[in-house]
Write a protein that holds these residues in place. Structure first.
Motif, mmCIF file in Angstrom:
data_model
loop_
_atom_site.group_PDB
_atom_site.id
_atom_site.type_symbol
_atom_site.label_atom_id
_atom_site.label_comp_id
_atom_site.label_asym_id
_atom_site.label_seq_id
_atom_site.Cartn_x
_atom_site.Cartn_y
_atom_site.Cartn_z
ATOM 1 N N PHE A 159 0.807 -1.217 0.000
ATOM 2 C CA PHE A 159 0.000 0.000 0.000
ATOM 3 C C PHE A 159 0.846 1.275 0.000
ATOM 4 O O PHE A 159 0.309 2.372 -0.107
ATOM 5 C CB PHE A 159 -0.968 -0.010 1.197
ATOM 6 N N LEU A 160 2.166 1.121 0.131
ATOM 7 C CA LEU A 160 3.078 2.269 -0.002
ATOM 8 C C LEU A 160 3.995 2.093 -1.205
ATOM 9 O O LEU A 160 4.917 2.874 -1.404
ATOM 10 C CB LEU A 160 3.940 2.418 1.269
ATOM 11 N N ARG A 161 3.755 1.060 -2.014
ATOM 12 C CA ARG A 161 4.701 0.717 -3.074
ATOM 13 C C ARG A 161 4.077 0.857 -4.469
ATOM 14 O O ARG A 161 4.338 0.065 -5.368
ATOM 15 C CB ARG A 161 5.238 -0.704 -2.830
ATOM 16 N N TRP A 162 3.282 1.949 -4.618
ATOM 17 C CA TRP A 162 2.576 2.210 -5.870
ATOM 18 C C TRP A 162 3.528 2.328 -7.045
ATOM 19 O O TRP A 162 3.167 2.035 -8.169
ATOM 20 C CB TRP A 162 1.783 3.517 -5.770
ATOM 21 N N GLY A 163 4.734 2.822 -6.777
ATOM 22 C CA GLY A 163 5.669 3.097 -7.867
ATOM 23 C C GLY A 163 6.520 1.888 -8.241
ATOM 24 O O GLY A 163 7.272 1.950 -9.216
ATOM 25 N N ASP A 164 6.418 0.808 -7.502
ATOM 26 C CA ASP A 164 7.323 -0.324 -7.711
ATOM 27 C C ASP A 164 7.061 -1.019 -9.056
ATOM 28 O O ASP A 164 5.952 -1.486 -9.313
ATOM 29 C CB ASP A 164 7.151 -1.324 -6.569
ATOM 30 N N PRO A 165 8.083 -1.104 -9.910
ATOM 31 C CA PRO A 165 7.896 -1.671 -11.249
ATOM 32 C C PRO A 165 7.394 -3.114 -11.226
ATOM 33 O O PRO A 165 6.550 -3.491 -12.060
ATOM 34 C CB PRO A 165 9.305 -1.616 -11.861
ATOM 35 N N SER A 166 7.871 -3.902 -10.290
ATOM 36 C CA SER A 166 7.486 -5.309 -10.263
ATOM 37 C C SER A 166 6.009 -5.485 -9.854
ATOM 38 O O SER A 166 5.283 -6.304 -10.423
ATOM 39 C CB SER A 166 8.463 -6.060 -9.345
ATOM 40 N N ILE A 167 5.546 -4.692 -8.892
ATOM 41 C CA ILE A 167 4.117 -4.731 -8.522
ATOM 42 C C ILE A 167 3.262 -4.253 -9.691
ATOM 43 O O ILE A 167 2.258 -4.861 -10.050
ATOM 44 C CB ILE A 167 3.833 -3.854 -7.276
ATOM 45 N N ARG A 168 3.694 -3.183 -10.341
ATOM 46 C CA ARG A 168 2.944 -2.641 -11.477
ATOM 47 C C ARG A 168 2.845 -3.658 -12.615
ATOM 48 O O ARG A 168 1.792 -3.809 -13.241
ATOM 49 C CB ARG A 168 3.610 -1.357 -11.984
ATOM 50 N N ARG A 169 3.950 -4.353 -12.865
ATOM 51 C CA ARG A 169 3.945 -5.392 -13.892
ATOM 52 C C ARG A 169 2.979 -6.500 -13.506
ATOM 53 O O ARG A 169 2.157 -6.951 -14.302
ATOM 54 C CB ARG A 169 5.366 -5.953 -14.069
ATOM 55 N N HIS A 170 3.059 -6.911 -12.245
ATOM 56 C CA HIS A 170 2.187 -7.975 -11.747
ATOM 57 C C HIS A 170 0.713 -7.609 -11.906
ATOM 58 O O HIS A 170 -0.131 -8.460 -12.203
ATOM 59 C CB HIS A 170 2.519 -8.265 -10.284
ATOM 60 N N LEU A 171 0.374 -6.326 -11.713
ATOM 61 C CA LEU A 171 -1.018 -5.873 -11.819
ATOM 62 C C LEU A 171 -1.386 -5.480 -13.247
ATOM 63 O O LEU A 171 -2.523 -5.098 -13.512
ATOM 64 C CB LEU A 171 -1.254 -4.662 -10.898
#
Ligand code: ZN
Ligand code: FE
Length: 255
Positions: free
Chosen positions: A222-234
Motif C-alpha cells: 500500500f506504499l509501493r505504488w511506484g514499484d515496477p514489479s508490482i505494477r507489472r504484476h497488476l
C-alpha cells in the motif's frame, strides 16, 4: 530524552498504547479501546494518564473514553473533523497542530480515508508515529468514509515521514496482511523474509508491532505504488500511483 511507549493487547486484535515522558512524568493513552485492559496496563506501569489522544471515532478506539475520563479526570484530544463522534472530547485538533507533551511537540497529521477525520500523531523528536487505522504493518485501513484517492493522499504523507520513525498501529493484522501482500508482490525477497518472521512471532503469540516507515516502504504494497514489479504484476505499468493504490485496496477488500 525520548518518550517511552508501552503497547498491550486489547479486545480481539486491537492494541492499547500508553506513552510516558520520564522528565515531566506525563502519561497519555493513544485511543481507549477497552477499559479493563487499560486499567491493568496503568497498574502494571504505574503511569497515570492525563490525556487520551484519539485517532478516530470507531468504537474499538473510543469505547473507554468516558469511563477513563471519570476515573482519571483526563483530557480527551481528538480530530476536529469528527469531533461530534468522539465521546468526551475536550480539545479538537487538525492538520499541522502541535500539542506539547513531555519535552516535545506532538504533530497532528490529517489522514482521511478510513474515516473522514482520522488523524495520526507524530513525535518527530522521539521518532514515533501513532497511526491508528490509517497504516498497518504490511497493510492499510479499509477505506470507509472517503473516495480511494483521498486515502492514497493520506498514505503519501505517512510514506514521507523519516524512514527511522517507529510506527505503532491500531491492530495486529500483520499475518493476514502478509498473505495478501505476497499475492500482489510475490517476488519481493524482503517481503518474503518478513512474512516468515511475522509467522514465527505470531506462532509465539508475540506482537509484530511497532514497525518503521523504512520497513513499510520496502514491503508494504500500500506504499509501493511506484514499484515496477508490482505494477507489472497488476498489468498497470502506465497507471498513476493513485490508480495502483486503488487497485491494490480493491483487491484486498475482496481477498
Ligand atoms: Zn477503525
Ligand atoms: Fe480499529
Amino acid at each position: 530524552m525520548t518518550v517511552r511507549v508501552d503497547q498491550f493487547n486489547c479486545r480481539a486484535d486491537n492494541f492499547g498504547i500508553l506513552i510516558h515522558d520520564d522528565t515531566t512524568g506525563e502519561t497519555a493513552l493513544i485511543d481507549a479501546p477497552e477499559e479493563a485492559t487499560i486499567l491493568e496496563a496503568i497498574r502494571r506501569t504505574g503511569w497515570k494518564p492525563t490525556t487520551i489522544f484519539t485517532t478516530h471515532h470507531h468504537t474499538d478506539h473510543v469505547e473507554a473514553n468516558l469511563a477513563l475520563k471519570q476515573k482519571f479526570n483526563l483530557k480527551i484530544v481528538g480530530p476536529a473533523a469528527e469531533a461530534a463522534k468522539i465521546p468526551g472530547i475536550d480539545e479538537k485538533v487538525k492538520e499541522g497542530d502541535a500539542i506539547a507533551f513531555g519535552g516535545e511537540d506532538i504533530r497532528v497529521i490529517a489522514t482521511p480515508g478510513h474515516t473522514l477525520g482520522h488523524i495520526v500523531y507524530h513525535l518527530p523528536k522521539s521518532k514515533l508515529a501513532f497511526a491508528g487505522d490509517t497504516l498497518f504493518a504490511l497493510g492499510c485501513g479499509r477505506v470507509f468514509e472517503t473516495p480511494l484517492p483521498v486515502m492514497y493522499g493520506s498514505l503519501t504523507k505517512m510514506a514521507a515521514l523519516p524512514a527511522d520513525t517507529a510506527v505503532y498501529c491500531g491492530h495486529e493484522y500483520t499475518l493476514s496482511n502478509a498473505k495478501f501482500a505476497l499475492s500482489v508482490d510475490p517476488d519481493n525477497p524482503k517481503l518474503k523474509a518478513r512474512a516468515q518472521k511475522v509467522e514465527k512471532l505470531r506462532a509465539q503469540g508475540r506482537a509484530t508491532l511497532p514497525t518503521t516507515i523504512g520497513e513499510e516502504l520496502e514491503t508494504n504494497p500500500f506504499l509501493r505504488w511506484g514499484d515496477p514489479s508490482i505494477r507489472r504484476h497488476l498489468d498497470m505499468e502506465n497507471a498513476t500511483n493513485a490508480e495502483v493504490f486503488a487497485e491494490i485496496r480493491r483487491r484486498k477488500d475482496n481477498f
